[in-house]
Design an enzyme around this catalytic site. Structure first.
Site, PDB file in Angstrom:
ATOM      1  N   CYS A  32      50.434 -31.764 -52.942  1.00 57.28           N
ATOM      2  CA  CYS A  32      50.938 -31.979 -54.301  1.00 57.28           C
ATOM      3  C   CYS A  32      52.299 -31.300 -54.512  1.00 57.28           C
ATOM      4  O   CYS A  32      52.382 -30.075 -54.564  1.00 57.28           O
ATOM      5  CB  CYS A  32      49.889 -31.432 -55.279  1.00 57.28           C
ATOM      6  SG  CYS A  32      50.429 -31.291 -56.983  1.00 57.28           S
ATOM      7  N   CYS A  35      52.563 -29.040 -57.522  1.00 56.94           N
ATOM      8  CA  CYS A  35      51.809 -27.800 -57.269  1.00 56.94           C
ATOM      9  C   CYS A  35      52.677 -26.808 -56.501  1.00 56.94           C
ATOM     10  O   CYS A  35      52.660 -25.608 -56.784  1.00 56.94           O
ATOM     11  CB  CYS A  35      50.538 -28.093 -56.456  1.00 56.94           C
ATOM     12  SG  CYS A  35      49.363 -29.182 -57.283  1.00 56.94           S
TER      13      CYS A  35
END
Length: 109
Positions: A32, A35
């Site tokens: 991600c 993230c």
């Protein structure tokens, strides 16, 4: 992740729900990009609240049960727990994430 603890489905209850201090959980995954962008912000905020709030990270790919239990549908999602209860949530990452995260924590600490 030097000053952050990793939690798992198995350790979540003891590390988060039974904690004596508020805990903020960063639900994330290695693939991600948002993230990864959030990680240094999360670490910086963690250093500001050291001793007041526990900051932990949970990899949703390795620990899907807890993410599902708390309705995490997108990542990154940060959930603030106090006395075992959800008291706040923040999802996504943008330029205001740091200020919003600190506002969320300050509203409960």
């Amino acid at each position: 992740m030097s000053n952050l603890q990793a939690v798992t489905d198995a350790s979540f209850e003891a590390d988060v729900l039974e904690s004596n201090s508020p805990v903020i959980v960063d639900f994330w995954a290695a693939w991600c990009a948002p993230c990864k962008a959030l990680a240094p912000v999360f670490e910086d905020v963690a250093s500001k609240y050291e001793g007041k709030v526990k900051f932990v990270k949970m990899d949703v790919d390795s620990n899907p049960a807890t993410a599902a239990k708390f309705g995490v549908r997108g990542i990154p999602t940060m959930i603030l727990f106090k006395e075992g209860q959800v008291v706040g949530t923040q999802s996504g990452f943008d330029s205001s994430s740091k200020a919003n995260l600190m506002k969320l924590i300050d509203s409960q600490v």
